[in-house]
Design an enzyme around this catalytic site. Structure first.
Site, PDB file in Angstrom:
ATOM      1  N   TRP A  37       4.915 -33.414  12.808  1.00 36.38           N
ATOM      2  CA  TRP A  37       5.786 -32.249  12.950  1.00 36.38           C
ATOM      3  C   TRP A  37       5.777 -31.412  11.681  1.00 36.38           C
ATOM      4  CZ3 TRP A  37      10.049 -30.608  10.184  1.00 36.38           C
ATOM      5  CH2 TRP A  37      10.810 -29.589  10.759  1.00 36.38           C
ATOM      6  N   HIS A  38       5.689 -32.074  10.531  1.00 29.98           N
ATOM      7  CA  HIS A  38       5.735 -31.339   9.272  1.00 29.98           C
ATOM      8  C   HIS A  38       4.466 -30.531   9.011  1.00 29.98           C
ATOM      9  CE1 HIS A  38       9.314 -33.737   8.241  1.00 29.98           C
ATOM     10  NE2 HIS A  38       9.551 -32.799   7.348  1.00 29.98           N
ATOM     11  N   GLY A  39       3.365 -30.944   9.567  1.00 29.32           N
ATOM     12  CA  GLY A  39       2.161 -30.174   9.320  1.00 29.32           C
ATOM     13  C   GLY A  39       0.953 -30.744  10.036  1.00 29.32           C
ATOM     14  N   PHE A  81       6.597 -24.976   7.945  1.00 28.97           N
ATOM     15  CA  PHE A  81       6.773 -25.977   8.980  1.00 28.97           C
ATOM     16  C   PHE A  81       7.397 -25.393  10.231  1.00 28.97           C
ATOM     17  CE2 PHE A  81       7.421 -28.609   4.985  1.00 28.97           C
ATOM     18  CZ  PHE A  81       6.089 -28.850   4.871  1.00 28.97           C
TER      19      PHE A  81
END
Length: 479
Positions: free
Chosen positions: A320-322, A479
């Site tokens: 999800w963060h990257g 993000f």
């Protein structure tokens, strides 16, 4: 538009506040909602550009999906699938294409040509907001909003639009319908905003420079001292950057009558990885808990299944963060230590002790795990992260460089590092509260005067720093 830009501080926010209170919106949410909705579209459009239409389309889709789900729960998988597809296309299409092409090249095949897809600002946050909304309607934890203005404002409200915190619809549904901004609320919002602004521009921006320069140094010049200094700067940068943004978002929300949940509770004082995640990015960790971990079985399943679920959740948390394997490894790193701590905690021979040595040891262990994780989070590539870790461990030979540690360790950086370490603990807040309680009522004005003076000094110093510096990134915007 950034909260730290002069355009926001001296034009957008003052004009919006003036219009909000002049029109009587502090008591009548209907006027205020329309005003905030228009302002939020303008706010997003200044940075999101043509992606504003994507945002508005997402709002319209989820508005109707929530109504359909409230009538027939079978619509839920479709709503979630569309939201995740949009997120996947814009955030992960190139990542998956690059990995497929790498496999094709290894097999001697021809790579697939895929155009580069730009990442809309805040897409991860507003996608998670939308999913939580329709899921809560499905669970009957919330009522589908019939007013398109209220539904749109929930998803588009500018303080939390770009980088959270992730807010549940049920938590602010009543506030969308009616809210009253008191003098105390507004004053609290202003104070919280100033503190967040100071965190961002006086600490995060200062340590960001050395952190970026050291992480981009040639591997041959990266000494052990450089590596630890760069990682220390980044550890403070990411906390003060993101918690500062959250403070500003919470403060802005309170100025307009909204009460947003806390997103950080001193994560760097944690003495376990479990406690760290109860204190860091709280709205995201609770989102994964409530919408993924618990549906997978939570703590009701066997230990083996529970550990597998934990690793799965943090694998997805990293993704999800990257769209990068570094983020995946970061998530798996944290998930692995969460499993280890749970296994050790279940051992009949395990005893927690409160002795000073044990407390210091647990805290040192937690910070070491967190900081090593930040290397993967910050490094641009996996080889770069591994080279940085080797330098931290003193396992790499280094060539001479003119950028010595003394070159980085200016008096300003020493001051900010000290302030950052102290400011990442609750000592200052606890001392202020104790002094406020210790003063008899006749002398309360002294405490108020000191507090007001300190806030004014922080505001002036922040504005001066904004005017003097051109480097002003927000880490979580990507993000």
């Amino acid at each position: 538009m950034l909260f730290t830009e002069p355009t926001f501080l001296f034009l957008f926010l003052p004009v919006l506040l003036a219009l909000y209170f002049i029109t009587g919106s502090r008591e009548h949410a209907a006027y205020g909602n329309w005003l905030l909705l228009v302002a939020s579209v303008v706010f997003y459009a200044t940075g999101g550009g043509s992606f504003t239409w994507l945002m508005l389309g997402s709002i319209a889709f989820n508005y109707w999906m929530a109504i359909l789900v409230s009538r027939d729960r079978r619509w839920l998988p479709f709503a979630i699938a569309v939201n995740l597809t949009v997120l996947g296309v814009f955030k992960y299409a190139n990542f998956f294409a690059d990995n497929v092409n790498a496999l094709l090249r290894m097999a001697g095949g021809q790579p697939i040509a895929v155009p580069r897809v730009l990442l809309p600002i805040g897409i991860s946050f507003f996608t998670f907001h939308a999913i939580s909304y329709v899921v809560d309607v499905h669970r009957r934890d919330a009522t589908a909003q019939k007013s398109p203005v209220h539904a749109a404002l929930y998803l588009l409200l500018f303080p939390q639009l770009i980088a959270g915190p992730i807010i549940r619809y049920r938590d602010i549904a009543d506030q969308l319908a009616r809210r009253l901004v008191t003098v105390d609320d507004f004053g609290y919002g202003v104070r919280r905003f100033i503190v967040g602004l100071a965190k961002k521009v006086l600490v995060a921006n200062v340590v960001a420079g050395p952190a970026d320069r050291i992480f981009s140094m040639p591997v041959a010049e990266l000494s052990t001292g450089h590596a630890w200094l760069g990682l220390t700067c980044y550890t403070l940068q990411i906390y003060f950057d993101f918690s500062g943004y959250s403070d500003m978002a919470i403060g802005l929300g309170r100025m307009f009558g909204f009460r947003f949940p806390e997103n950080f509770r001193w994560p760097y004082i944690a003495d376990s990885v479990q406690e760290f995640w109860r204190r860091w990015h709280i709205s995201l960790s609770t989102w994964f808990r409530d919408y993924l971990y618990i549906p997978l079985g939570g703590n009701r399943v066997s230990p083996a299944r529970r550990y597998c679920n934990l690793v799965t959740v943090f694998f997805l948390c990293g993704l999800w963060h990257g769209a990068s394997w570094n983020f995946v490894i970061w998530g798996l790193w944290h998930g692995t230590f969460l499993v280890i701590e749970r296994v050790i905690g279940r051992s009949p021979n395990h005893q927690f002790t409160k002795s000073p040595i044990a407390v210091v040891g647990r805290h040192a262990y937690t910070m070491l795990v967190v900081m090593i994780g930040w290397v993967f989070f910050r490094a641009d590539t996996l080889p770069g992260a591994m080279a940085f870790l080797r330098a931290m461990a003193g396992l790499s030979a280094t060539a001479p460089t003119i950028y010595t540690l003394r070159w980085y360790l200016t008096p300003e950086l020493w001051l900010i590092l000290t302030a950052g370490v102290i400011g990442s603990t609750p000592w200052v807040v606890a001392l202020a509260r104790r002094l406020a309680r210790a003063e008899p009522p006749p002398f309360d004005w002294r405490v108020s005067l000191v507090s007001t003076t300190a806030l004014a000094a922080l505001l002036v110093a922040s504005i001066v720093s904004i005017a003097a510096r051109t480097y002003n990134p927000f880490i979580y915007f990507r993000f």
